[in-house]
Design a protein around this motif. Structure first.
Motif, PDB file in Angstrom:
ATOM      1  N   HIS A 134       0.842  -1.202   0.000  1.00  8.51           N
ATOM      2  CA  HIS A 134       0.000   0.000   0.000  1.00  8.51           C
ATOM      3  C   HIS A 134       0.872   1.246   0.000  1.00  8.51           C
ATOM      4  CE1 HIS A 134      -3.163   2.774   0.818  1.00  8.51           C
ATOM      5  NE2 HIS A 134      -2.742   3.049   2.026  1.00  8.51           N
ATOM      6  N   ALA A 182       0.527   3.443  -3.305  1.00  5.98           N
ATOM      7  CA  ALA A 182      -0.223   4.672  -3.064  1.00  5.98           C
ATOM      8  C   ALA A 182       0.681   5.898  -3.177  1.00  5.98           C
ATOM      9  CB  ALA A 182      -0.903   4.626  -1.700  1.00  5.98           C
ATOM     10  N   VAL A 197     -11.310   8.610  -6.304  1.00  3.50           N
ATOM     11  CA  VAL A 197     -10.790   8.110  -5.027  1.00  3.50           C
ATOM     12  C   VAL A 197     -11.467   8.861  -3.877  1.00  3.50           C
ATOM     13  CG1 VAL A 197      -8.738   7.957  -3.576  1.00  3.50           C
ATOM     14  CG2 VAL A 197      -8.587   7.422  -6.004  1.00  3.50           C
ATOM     15  N   SER A 207     -14.870   7.676  -3.147  1.00  4.44           N
ATOM     16  CA  SER A 207     -14.944   6.377  -2.479  1.00  4.44           C
ATOM     17  C   SER A 207     -14.753   6.502  -0.973  1.00  4.44           C
ATOM     18  CB  SER A 207     -13.928   5.409  -3.075  1.00  4.44           C
ATOM     19  OG  SER A 207     -12.668   5.699  -2.551  1.00  4.44           O
ATOM     20  N   GLY A 265      -4.914  -1.176  -2.290  1.00  9.22           N
ATOM     21  CA  GLY A 265      -5.686  -0.128  -2.955  1.00  9.22           C
ATOM     22  C   GLY A 265      -6.579   0.659  -2.018  1.00  9.22           C
ATOM     23  N   SER A 266      -6.294   0.653  -0.710  1.00  6.39           N
ATOM     24  CA  SER A 266      -7.208   1.351   0.198  1.00  6.39           C
ATOM     25  C   SER A 266      -7.102   2.861  -0.016  1.00  6.39           C
ATOM     26  CB  SER A 266      -6.944   0.957   1.646  1.00  6.39           C
ATOM     27  OG  SER A 266      -5.845   1.627   2.133  1.00  6.39           O
ATOM     28  N   THR A 267      -8.209   3.564   0.210  1.00  7.20           N
ATOM     29  CA  THR A 267      -8.323   4.910  -0.327  1.00  7.20           C
ATOM     30  C   THR A 267      -7.795   6.008   0.589  1.00  7.20           C
ATOM     31  OG1 THR A 267     -10.598   4.630   0.348  1.00  7.20           O
ATOM     32  CG2 THR A 267     -10.152   4.693  -1.978  1.00  7.20           C
ATOM     33  N   TYR A 286      -1.685   1.223  -8.538  1.00  8.55           N
ATOM     34  CA  TYR A 286      -2.703   1.584  -7.548  1.00  8.55           C
ATOM     35  C   TYR A 286      -4.089   1.604  -8.168  1.00  8.55           C
ATOM     36  CZ  TYR A 286      -5.443   4.014  -4.133  1.00  8.55           C
ATOM     37  OH  TYR A 286      -6.436   4.322  -3.250  1.00  8.55           O
ATOM     38  N   PHE A 301      -7.374  -0.441  -7.067  1.00 11.03           N
ATOM     39  CA  PHE A 301      -8.509   0.384  -6.649  1.00 11.03           C
ATOM     40  C   PHE A 301      -9.732   0.091  -7.516  1.00 11.03           C
ATOM     41  CE2 PHE A 301     -10.816   4.451  -7.290  1.00 11.03           C
ATOM     42  CZ  PHE A 301     -11.318   4.605  -6.015  1.00 11.03           C
ATOM     43  N   THR A 302      -9.517  -0.002  -8.822  1.00  8.48           N
ATOM     44  CA  THR A 302     -10.631  -0.281  -9.728  1.00  8.48           C
ATOM     45  C   THR A 302     -11.213  -1.662  -9.447  1.00  8.48           C
ATOM     46  OG1 THR A 302      -9.487   1.025 -11.372  1.00  8.48           O
ATOM     47  CG2 THR A 302     -11.322  -0.291 -12.149  1.00  8.48           C
ATOM     48  N   THR A 308     -12.730  -1.598  -5.600  1.00  9.57           N
ATOM     49  CA  THR A 308     -13.624  -0.537  -5.139  1.00  9.57           C
ATOM     50  C   THR A 308     -14.607  -0.093  -6.226  1.00  9.57           C
ATOM     51  OG1 THR A 308     -11.904   0.233  -3.649  1.00  9.57           O
ATOM     52  CG2 THR A 308     -13.742   1.704  -4.013  1.00  9.57           C
TER      53      THR A 308
END
Lengths: 291, 315
Positions: free
Chosen positions: A102, A106, A128, A131, A165-167, B38, B42-43, B46
């Motif tokens: 991450h 990120a 993002v 979300s 992929g945490s936002t 990323y 993410f896609t 989420t």
């Protein structure tokens, strides 16, 4: 202004009434007690010997503190079907793998979104940011379907990959880069012929250390506190938190051990926060949403 | 001006927007490579799940048979035929309407109160208020504090004082479940938004307060409204998003304290309803419908609050 300004050492003193100070202190103390009682309770319970745990009326303090509950906890742990070290490994492994990935992905994306002007960056960031407005439970079931299609259900990947992929991490990192990495520094590095990737790694990343730490802590906390997951069925892949919940579910016989377990589990995230508090607050300084 | 330069300038202005964009995309290839890993994850985990939920919500998918398209049947069933859902919706709104604002105001007030304390004391107070939100399962202690027997502190105190003669089964009593869960929810809710407010307050230039005092700000409330809040609007916005999202997504704590389902569905929320149909009955189509409704409610509430917050400070 005609009104008198109170001054002290030639500096303007802000309007602060005694009554206001007292009122604020009073409210703060009441709220603080409300916040602290449950914490105090669980610590006290974990230190009580058996006879004090089941005393009526219950005591709000311990007279003979003991670490027996913690010892019992470890005895209970070793009586498990799956060796307890396995649960510890599972949680530590997924926490570390998820957090490292991450942080890397990120930061890379946050740098590009904050510092390179390419078409589509605003749209991506907007997505993002949107979300952040819904909770993960909304997507849990479709995630399950997607993960079965990818055949990663009941593997470590089912926990690790989504963590990459945490936002919140990307959001905070991007905002922080925008406010604390100046374009001039990056420009001079680019003029020296350094590639974007090199500029990112040698110039930008060292400048955003507080944001790294914040990212690491948020991601780690999430993964550390993860209990039973719908993506994992095998006993030997389950998390430490799940295993501890099983122990504490053992009813009143285990009241002491269960309090001890809660104390052990909460000590890790709390100490991590204590160490990194100033860095997190610094990162949060740029957390604001502009529109 | 030389001829070639003139030609170049003409062609530049003649370039359509699409052509220019394409050129920019090619020039910034490396940026796309940097966001790619990323954005892919993410896609996948989420964006795609949200899209997929919307699609599945129009079918009767159940993981076993080929799904049929049923159009709006799931939505009709949800709003007209599902009494439990209506209870869940009502509880969710009560929950969000109390927990969201309470946690938001408490975060802001505490952050504001401690702003002028010395850094050491501020760090300690921050820890006391923030710890419950990160300490994992520690909210389970509320179950023992309010346990149904006389060993729980709540019952013990009430019995001692003679207010009650018999223990209250707090988490098995439909009248008590909801208020208690709200209290626990508020207790665990001083999280990210709280830290964001502390940081926002620390970041305000002190000179502004002094200028305000010179300009006739009389007390700290005027100062809060005219100087402090307008200066930390971005943090207020961010904090609102975090608080709203959390207050709607609150479910795990209720399940842990009250069991599933809670007594008489007294603390049944949309999140529970979603889990019930999704991971227990495997009616994926129907549970996706619930998910879509919850999604719309969360995003809608966020949009609404953003509008309200833009009025802060009278500007």
């Amino acid at each position: 202004m005609a009104q008198k300004l109170r001054t002290r050492k030639h500096k303007v003193v802000l309007a602060r009434s005694r009554g206001g100070d007292a009122g604020i202190t009073f409210i703060l103390v009441i709220l603080g007690i409300f916040m602290f009682i449950p914490m105090y309770y669980v610590i006290i319970q974990s230190l009580k010997p058996l006879d004090e745990l089941w005393m009526f009326p219950p005591r709000f303090y311990v007279s003979k503190p003991t670490f027996k509950n913690f010892k019992d906890l470890f005895t209970l742990m070793s009586g498990n079907l799956v060796p307890f070290s396995r649960y510890i490994f599972n949680t530590v492994f997924t926490s570390v793998a998820g957090t490292v990935g991450h942080l890397f992905f990120a930061s890379l994306a946050a740098y590009a979104m904050a510092k390179i002007k390419f078409p589509g960056r605003k749209g991506m960031f907007k997505l993002v940011q949107t979300s952040l407005m819904f909770h993960k439970t909304v997507t849990a079931i479709t995630c399950f379907i997607l993960m079965s299609a990818m055949q990663i259900i009941d593997t470590y990947w089912a926990i690790i990959i989504p963590a990459w992929g945490s936002t919140l991490g990307l959001y905070l990192m991007k905002q922080f880069m925008e406010s604390s990495v100046t374009d001039a520094v990056l420009e001079s590095s680019r003029l020296d012929g350094a590639s974007e990737l090199r500029t990112f790694w040698t110039i930008a990343m060292p400048m955003v250390k507080p944001a790294w730490l914040t990212l690491i802590i948020y991601s780690f906390q999430d993964l550390w506190n993860a209990g039973a997951s719908i993506y994992i069925h095998s006993e030997q892949l389950k998390s430490l938190n799940y295993a501890i919940q099983q122990i504490t579910a053992g009813g009143i016989k285990r009241a002491g051990a269960s309090a001890a377990a809660t104390v052990v589990m909460m000590l890790v995230p709390i100490s991590v926060f204590v160490i990194s508090q100033s860095n997190i607050i610094e990162t949060m300084g740029s957390s604001g949403m502009k529109d | 001006m030389s001829k070639t330069a003139e030609k170049k300038a003409v062609s530049r202005s003649e370039m359509t927007k699409a052509q220019w964009t394409w050129k920019e995309i090619k020039r910034n290839k490396v940026a796309y490579l940097m966001v790619a890993p990323y954005m892919l994850v993410f896609t996948l985990f989420t964006v795609l799940p949200v899209v997929l939920s919307i699609v599945i919500s129009f079918t009767d998918f159940n993981m076993l048979q080929m799904p049929n398209i049923v159009w709006l049947d799931n939505y009709v069933r949800l709003f007209l035929d599902d009494d439990i859902f209506l209870i869940a919706a009502k509880n969710t709104f009560i929950f969000a309407a109390i927990v969201g604002p309470a946690s938001y105001i408490m975060s802001l007030m505490v952050a504001w109160f401690i702003n002028e304390l010395s850094p050491k004391i501020r760090a300690i107070v921050t820890l006391i208020f923030y710890a419950p939100s990160i300490a994992g399962q520690v909210y389970l202690v509320w179950g023992t504090l309010f346990s149904g027997d006389a060993y729980g502190w709540a019952n013990a105190v009430l019995l001692e004082l003679g207010i009650i003669t018999e223990e209250i089964q707090f988490f098995q009593d439909a009248d008590w479940v909801m208020p208690l869960c709200i209290v626990v929810a508020i207790w665990t809710s001083l999280g990210t938004s709280f830290l964001s407010f502390i940081a926002g307050l620390q970041g305000i230039d002190k000179a502004q307060f002094e200028a305000g005092a010179v300009d006739g700000i009389r007390n700290r409330w005027q100062e809060l409204w005219y100087i402090t809040l307008p200066n930390m609007k971005p943090q207020l916005m961010f904090g609102a998003v975090m608080s709203i999202t959390n207050s709607f997504g609150f479910g795990a704590v209720v399940t842990a304290l009250c069991g599933f389902p809670s007594v008489d569905y007294a603390a049944h929320t949309i999140v529970h309803h979603l889990e019930d149909y999704g991971s227990q009955r495997f009616e994926i189509g129907y549970s996706s419908t619930i998910a879509v409704v919850l999604f719309v409610v969360m995003v809608g509430a966020n949009a609404l609050i953003k509008k309200l917050l833009s009025k802060v400070g009278g500007s």
